[in-house]
Design a protein around this motif. Sequence first.
Motif, PDB file in Angstrom:
ATOM      1  N   UNK A 183     -28.954  12.277  -9.288  1.00 16.38           N
ATOM      2  CA  UNK A 183     -28.881  11.008 -10.009  1.00 16.38           C
ATOM      3  C   UNK A 183     -30.069  10.815 -10.943  1.00 16.38           C
ATOM      4  N   UNK A 184     -31.147  11.598 -10.732  1.00 15.97           N
ATOM      5  CA  UNK A 184     -32.324  11.492 -11.594  1.00 15.97           C
ATOM      6  C   UNK A 184     -32.253  12.432 -12.788  1.00 15.97           C
ATOM      7  N   UNK A 185     -31.184  13.222 -12.896  1.00 14.29           N
ATOM      8  CA  UNK A 185     -31.031  14.204 -13.977  1.00 14.29           C
ATOM      9  C   UNK A 185     -29.994  13.684 -14.971  1.00 14.29           C
ATOM     10  N   UNK A 186     -30.290  13.798 -16.243  1.00 17.29           N
ATOM     11  CA  UNK A 186     -29.364  13.339 -17.273  1.00 17.29           C
ATOM     12  C   UNK A 186     -28.076  14.138 -17.264  1.00 17.29           C
ATOM     13  N   UNK A 187     -26.967  13.479 -17.622  1.00 14.10           N
ATOM     14  CA  UNK A 187     -25.675  14.151 -17.613  1.00 14.10           C
ATOM     15  C   UNK A 187     -25.616  15.287 -18.623  1.00 14.10           C
ATOM     16  N   UNK A 188     -26.428  15.206 -19.696  1.00 13.59           N
ATOM     17  CA  UNK A 188     -26.433  16.268 -20.696  1.00 13.59           C
ATOM     18  C   UNK A 188     -27.025  17.567 -20.157  1.00 13.59           C
ATOM     19  N   UNK A 189     -27.768  17.495 -19.046  1.00 16.31           N
ATOM     20  CA  UNK A 189     -28.348  18.696 -18.430  1.00 16.31           C
ATOM     21  C   UNK A 189     -27.636  19.081 -17.135  1.00 16.31           C
ATOM     22  N   UNK A 190     -26.522  18.408 -16.812  1.00 12.54           N
ATOM     23  CA  UNK A 190     -25.876  18.627 -15.525  1.00 12.54           C
ATOM     24  C   UNK A 190     -25.258  20.018 -15.412  1.00 12.54           C
ATOM     25  N   UNK A 191     -24.945  20.669 -16.547  1.00  8.74           N
ATOM     26  CA  UNK A 191     -24.369  22.019 -16.482  1.00  8.74           C
ATOM     27  C   UNK A 191     -25.331  23.017 -15.856  1.00  8.74           C
ATOM     28  N   UNK A 192     -26.614  22.656 -15.773  1.00 12.23           N
ATOM     29  CA  UNK A 192     -27.596  23.537 -15.148  1.00 12.23           C
ATOM     30  C   UNK A 192     -27.645  23.363 -13.634  1.00 12.23           C
ATOM     31  N   UNK A 193     -26.933  22.356 -13.102  1.00 14.34           N
ATOM     32  CA  UNK A 193     -27.052  22.034 -11.678  1.00 14.34           C
ATOM     33  C   UNK A 193     -25.714  21.915 -10.960  1.00 14.34           C
ATOM     34  N   UNK A 194     -24.601  21.909 -11.679  1.00 14.13           N
ATOM     35  CA  UNK A 194     -23.297  21.719 -11.028  1.00 14.13           C
ATOM     36  C   UNK A 194     -22.232  22.491 -11.783  1.00 14.13           C
ATOM     37  N   UNK A 195     -21.106  22.692 -11.126  1.00 16.18           N
ATOM     38  CA  UNK A 195     -20.000  23.434 -11.738  1.00 16.18           C
ATOM     39  C   UNK A 195     -19.232  22.529 -12.695  1.00 16.18           C
ATOM     40  N   UNK A 196     -19.004  22.976 -13.939  1.00 17.51           N
ATOM     41  CA  UNK A 196     -18.349  22.090 -14.923  1.00 17.51           C
ATOM     42  C   UNK A 196     -16.913  21.724 -14.565  1.00 17.51           C
ATOM     43  N   UNK A 197     -16.174  22.592 -13.863  1.00 20.61           N
ATOM     44  CA  UNK A 197     -14.801  22.235 -13.481  1.00 20.61           C
ATOM     45  C   UNK A 197     -14.785  21.071 -12.508  1.00 20.61           C
ATOM     46  N   UNK A 198     -15.739  21.046 -11.578  1.00 18.83           N
ATOM     47  CA  UNK A 198     -15.816  19.933 -10.631  1.00 18.83           C
ATOM     48  C   UNK A 198     -16.141  18.642 -11.362  1.00 18.83           C
ATOM     49  N   UNK A 199     -17.042  18.711 -12.338  1.00 23.35           N
ATOM     50  CA  UNK A 199     -17.392  17.520 -13.105  1.00 23.35           C
ATOM     51  C   UNK A 199     -16.229  17.036 -13.964  1.00 23.35           C
ATOM     52  N   UNK A 200     -15.414  17.984 -14.468  1.00 28.19           N
ATOM     53  CA  UNK A 200     -14.326  17.609 -15.366  1.00 28.19           C
ATOM     54  C   UNK A 200     -13.102  17.101 -14.626  1.00 28.19           C
ATOM     55  N   UNK A 201     -12.814  17.655 -13.438  1.00 28.50           N
ATOM     56  CA  UNK A 201     -11.550  17.378 -12.755  1.00 28.50           C
ATOM     57  C   UNK A 201     -11.705  16.592 -11.458  1.00 28.50           C
ATOM     58  N   UNK A 202     -12.920  16.287 -11.041  1.00 28.91           N
ATOM     59  CA  UNK A 202     -13.111  15.734  -9.710  1.00 28.91           C
ATOM     60  C   UNK A 202     -13.343  14.246  -9.623  1.00 28.91           C
ATOM     61  N   UNK A 203     -13.065  13.496 -10.707  1.00 26.42           N
ATOM     62  CA  UNK A 203     -13.460  12.083 -10.702  1.00 26.42           C
ATOM     63  C   UNK A 203     -12.772  11.288  -9.595  1.00 26.42           C
ATOM     64  N   UNK A 204     -11.449  11.431  -9.467  1.00 27.76           N
ATOM     65  CA  UNK A 204     -10.736  10.613  -8.481  1.00 27.76           C
ATOM     66  C   UNK A 204     -11.178  10.955  -7.063  1.00 27.76           C
ATOM     67  N   UNK A 205     -11.299  12.253  -6.756  1.00 33.66           N
ATOM     68  CA  UNK A 205     -11.762  12.647  -5.428  1.00 33.66           C
ATOM     69  C   UNK A 205     -13.193  12.193  -5.192  1.00 33.66           C
ATOM     70  N   UNK A 206     -14.033  12.289  -6.227  1.00 38.75           N
ATOM     71  CA  UNK A 206     -15.420  11.839  -6.106  1.00 38.75           C
ATOM     72  C   UNK A 206     -15.485  10.357  -5.743  1.00 38.75           C
ATOM     73  N   UNK A 207     -14.713   9.549  -6.454  1.00 46.24           N
ATOM     74  CA  UNK A 207     -14.736   8.108  -6.204  1.00 46.24           C
ATOM     75  C   UNK A 207     -14.305   7.797  -4.776  1.00 46.24           C
TER      76      UNK A 207
END
Length: 437
Positions: free
Chosen positions: A288-312
């Motif tokens: 939560x302390x890392x900007x979303x523009x740098x999130x590709x360095x810390x998480x998988x982009x498919x999870x970020x793109x497709x996981x919103x409903x499950x995340x919520x």
Amino acid sequence: PPGFIALHGNRIETLLDTVAAWLAQHPLAPLESEVILVQSNGMAEWVKMALARRAGVCAAAAVQLPARFQWQTYRQGLGRAQVPARSPLDKTALAWRLMRLLPELLDEPGFAPVAGYLADDDPGRRFQLALRIADLYDQYQVHRPDWLDAWGAGRELLLDAGRVETPLAEDQRWQARLWQRVIDALEPQQRALTRPQLHDRVLAALEAMAEDAALRPAAPLPRRVVLFGMTHVPLPTLQLLAALSRHAQVLLAIPNPCRYHWADIMDGREWLRIARRRHPLREGRELQDIGLDAMHLHAHPLLAAWGRQARDFVRQLDAFDDAEQTRARFPLARIDLFDEDQDAHDAAPPLLVQVQRHIRDLSPLAEHPHPPIPPADRSIVFHLAHSPVRELEILHDQLLELLADPPGGKPLRPRDIVVMVPAIDDFAPAIRAVFGQ
């Protein structure tokens, strides 16, 4: 014993095996039914067939949708005299109420979008629209009762997760005004039978029964409720299950693609910051302390793109899920059922398995580059097609090839195949044209 158990895992088969073993080891009385909640009728059939394959038979299992279960629980908690078998605002009844109301409202301010659609005064067209609006209001009753409460009080607004009010767009205000007319047309006793009002009464009754052992529900509550395989559960359903867990055993089997805390890798994370957190941080890093523009360095982009409903849903569930209390109260070897222990047994996994593992481990793409893909690896294949008909022709040919020459040489059965489309109504003519031959 009663209590709240949430099992998380990235494979639906592992979740089902665990639930089936738990039910077998802790059976209910012979004439008692297991209550199992699922997200669709298709999932209900799959669960019953899977349980039958494991136990030899699937009997005394009430596999149902959450909305129906909620209404039954309202009747059990408050009594049949106070809660009828059906809501006065069930979808079918509501459609006929709308059939009567719509002609009266076409000349009123704000109803121009509806009036334009019904300009020719065709009863069939009006009934079609009434059914669509009734279905929409039915979803609001389950997922957004707070909106309907505001609309019934004459407030034309939307509420977000932070309870921030946003005025309705001008071309959508007819929804709030039409709902207010529906509520105004009800008898006073019927207004007390809408889902939001009954929900609050049942929660209060269950809380009072938990505090005072002398109080009893109007009808016996189920001793166990299993919620299986759902990637999204409305907040009212979660609230009811949490209140019920003080009187019954509530077991949730949640498909979760990642074994780490991943709520902070995409937009909307500011609405989901609550004190309790079920899953650990990867490498102890607060995303939560890392900007979303740098999130590709810390998480998988498919999870970020497709996981919103499950995340919520998973983050919402954290408010009710106390993992330490679950481990202390129930004899479960594991409540996090992720398959990381299988990695060592598969030295050269196919591409699909590699992607699933990287999502499970919250790995950025740069951390574990994929090795070259063998030509025989067809676990993920993309086809470029220029129309729905061409898509269906490719699908037809690929299915015939897979059935004739299945991967690994193991014959495929119809239950092994699932075809997903964004909107089935748009594809139905093409399906008939290609597969109907």
